[in-house]
Enzyme design. Sequence first.
Site, PDB file in Angstrom:
ATOM      1  N   HIS A 161       3.951   3.308   2.101  1.00 60.91           N
ATOM      2  CA  HIS A 161       5.320   3.503   1.607  1.00 60.91           C
ATOM      3  C   HIS A 161       5.397   4.721   0.369  1.00 60.91           C
ATOM      4  CE1 HIS A 161       4.887  -0.655   2.632  1.00 60.91           C
ATOM      5  NE2 HIS A 161       5.968  -0.665   3.252  1.00 60.91           N
ATOM      6  N   HIS A 206       2.663  -2.994  -7.108  1.00 58.62           N
ATOM      7  CA  HIS A 206       2.408  -1.656  -7.323  1.00 58.62           C
ATOM      8  C   HIS A 206       3.370  -1.119  -8.371  1.00 58.62           C
ATOM      9  CE1 HIS A 206       1.108   2.034  -5.029  1.00 58.62           C
ATOM     10  NE2 HIS A 206       0.554   2.221  -6.375  1.00 58.62           N
ATOM     11  N   ASP A 245      -0.828   4.893   0.533  1.00 62.23           N
ATOM     12  CA  ASP A 245       0.196   3.983   0.642  1.00 62.23           C
ATOM     13  C   ASP A 245       0.990   4.184   1.956  1.00 62.23           C
ATOM     14  OD1 ASP A 245       2.269   1.987   0.055  1.00 62.23           O
ATOM     15  OD2 ASP A 245       2.171   2.372  -1.996  1.00 62.23           O
ATOM     16  N   HIS A 290       8.576  -2.218  -7.317  1.00 62.63           N
ATOM     17  CA  HIS A 290       7.335  -1.851  -6.713  1.00 62.63           C
ATOM     18  C   HIS A 290       7.672  -0.565  -5.838  1.00 62.63           C
ATOM     19  CE1 HIS A 290       6.845  -4.555  -2.835  1.00 62.63           C
ATOM     20  NE2 HIS A 290       7.941  -4.103  -3.212  1.00 62.63           N
ATOM     21  N   GLU A 312      -1.327  -4.893  -4.450  1.00 62.54           N
ATOM     22  CA  GLU A 312      -0.459  -5.357  -3.222  1.00 62.54           C
ATOM     23  C   GLU A 312      -1.468  -6.274  -2.359  1.00 62.54           C
ATOM     24  OE1 GLU A 312       2.454  -5.611  -3.398  1.00 62.54           O
ATOM     25  OE2 GLU A 312       3.349  -4.033  -4.488  1.00 62.54           O
ATOM     26  N   ASP A 341      -1.698  -2.051   1.625  1.00 65.67           N
ATOM     27  CA  ASP A 341      -1.014  -2.011   2.832  1.00 65.67           C
ATOM     28  C   ASP A 341      -1.178  -0.350   3.322  1.00 65.67           C
ATOM     29  OD1 ASP A 341       1.092   0.101   1.922  1.00 65.67           O
ATOM     30  OD2 ASP A 341       2.305  -1.936   1.270  1.00 65.67           O
ATOM     31  N   ASP A 376      -2.650   1.464  -2.614  1.00 68.48           N
ATOM     32  CA  ASP A 376      -1.875  -0.094  -2.091  1.00 68.48           C
ATOM     33  C   ASP A 376      -2.725  -0.382  -0.961  1.00 68.48           C
ATOM     34  OD1 ASP A 376      -0.127  -1.544  -0.669  1.00 68.48           O
ATOM     35  OD2 ASP A 376       1.485  -0.758  -1.949  1.00 68.48           O
ATOM     36  N   ASP A 379       7.391   4.923  -2.332  1.00 68.01           N
ATOM     37  CA  ASP A 379       7.629   4.166  -3.766  1.00 68.01           C
ATOM     38  C   ASP A 379       8.276   5.155  -4.732  1.00 68.01           C
ATOM     39  OD1 ASP A 379       6.320   1.961  -2.642  1.00 68.01           O
ATOM     40  OD2 ASP A 379       4.421   2.274  -3.713  1.00 68.01           O
TER      41      ASP A 379
END
Length: 399
Positions: free
Chosen positions: A188, A163, A186, A203, A339, A296, A294, A190
């Site tokens: 997260h 990312h 995402d 990332h 990712e 994830d 992302d 980030d």
Amino acid sequence: MQSGPSPGRKVPNVTLGLRIDFVGASQVLTDGSPRLSVSVEMFGGTMSAHRRGLSQVIRTGGRAVLSRRSRNSAGVLGVPLSKGQTKAGVELTPSALRKAGLLIKMEQLGCSVFDYGDLAFQDVPQTDWNTSWSVACAVHQVAKAVCRVIRDGHTCVTLGGDHSLALGSVYGHSMAQQNPAVIWVDAHADINTPLTSPTGNLHGQPLAFLLHELQDKIPSLSEFSWLSPCLSARDIVYIGLRDVDPAEHFILKNYGLRYFSTRDIDELGIRKVMEMTLEYLMPHSKRSIHLSFDIDAFDPSVAPATGTPVPGGLTVREGMYIAEELHNSGALSALDLVEVNPRLGSGPGAADVTLNLAMDVILSCLGKMREGMHTKGYRLPMPPTEKREEGEVQASREV
């Protein structure tokens, strides 16, 4: 159940129509070539402006939001970048997606596909803060490449890679089109700074470098001297957050960023989340949208091959709805898919399952519909006419 228009067909006028031509409104690109004559088409109706998907070009500051016509043209850019984190394998994904037939499936949707190939990166020594010159040089390449794809008139589909590439892709988007809105899907946030990141992995930091409000918190790093902030807090919406570091949580709460955690999705439903997202980012008029997705963000049970999985993520249906609504908005100009790591994931088939899900996200952003679809000009086959059948019988008797 609401059905959308067939692929490639114009949404019909409902109550009024307006067309404006900006003839002679020139834009000089970096290579010195002028860009002339921009058209604006707006069609009124009773549907929400964010859901119509109608042809529209908005000229602001010498830069243009892509029209709906350009949504049928996609430029694919491979970014095999892995230096923003520590797990090898994520750099294999652009090639793996091509081998899995992504570009062919895009063409089957009716897209004109332009493959810009994979960027080639060179390793250079690391600097302080565990920030790599390799990443800085790589994302600079990404920025220039994404800018070129968008200025060529295509929706930019960037295949990651980790990312950290979004540092370049979002910046490149802002070079090509003024004031893009960013939807960050995402687990997260980030948005750690180099001083708050628990790992030092880039990332987990791209948005901190891009945000105007955080520039006094970013140390001077010579490798990023080419980069300047291009986003304000008001330009970003997060969807799917569920693993946020303390410093990131402080930033979200104190700098006015809009976000929808998985708890919010549970409470509101994904339809309401998308309605609120588009109304927040485009309250009065359209602007180009950058989706940075992302893998994830999904629950690990459906996307196991990724480096930082977090339980409790999006369902497949929620992820597809996000992608479909952004296609329907008519404003999606750039997409990052990041990712996916084919070397990770427990159990046989983990990589294939995750790659297939990544392809579904991309294809849904480009117009794939779960209800099914057909190509423009499709016609049902007709049975032979009665007259033709009689002629064939008479001919057989004569023989």
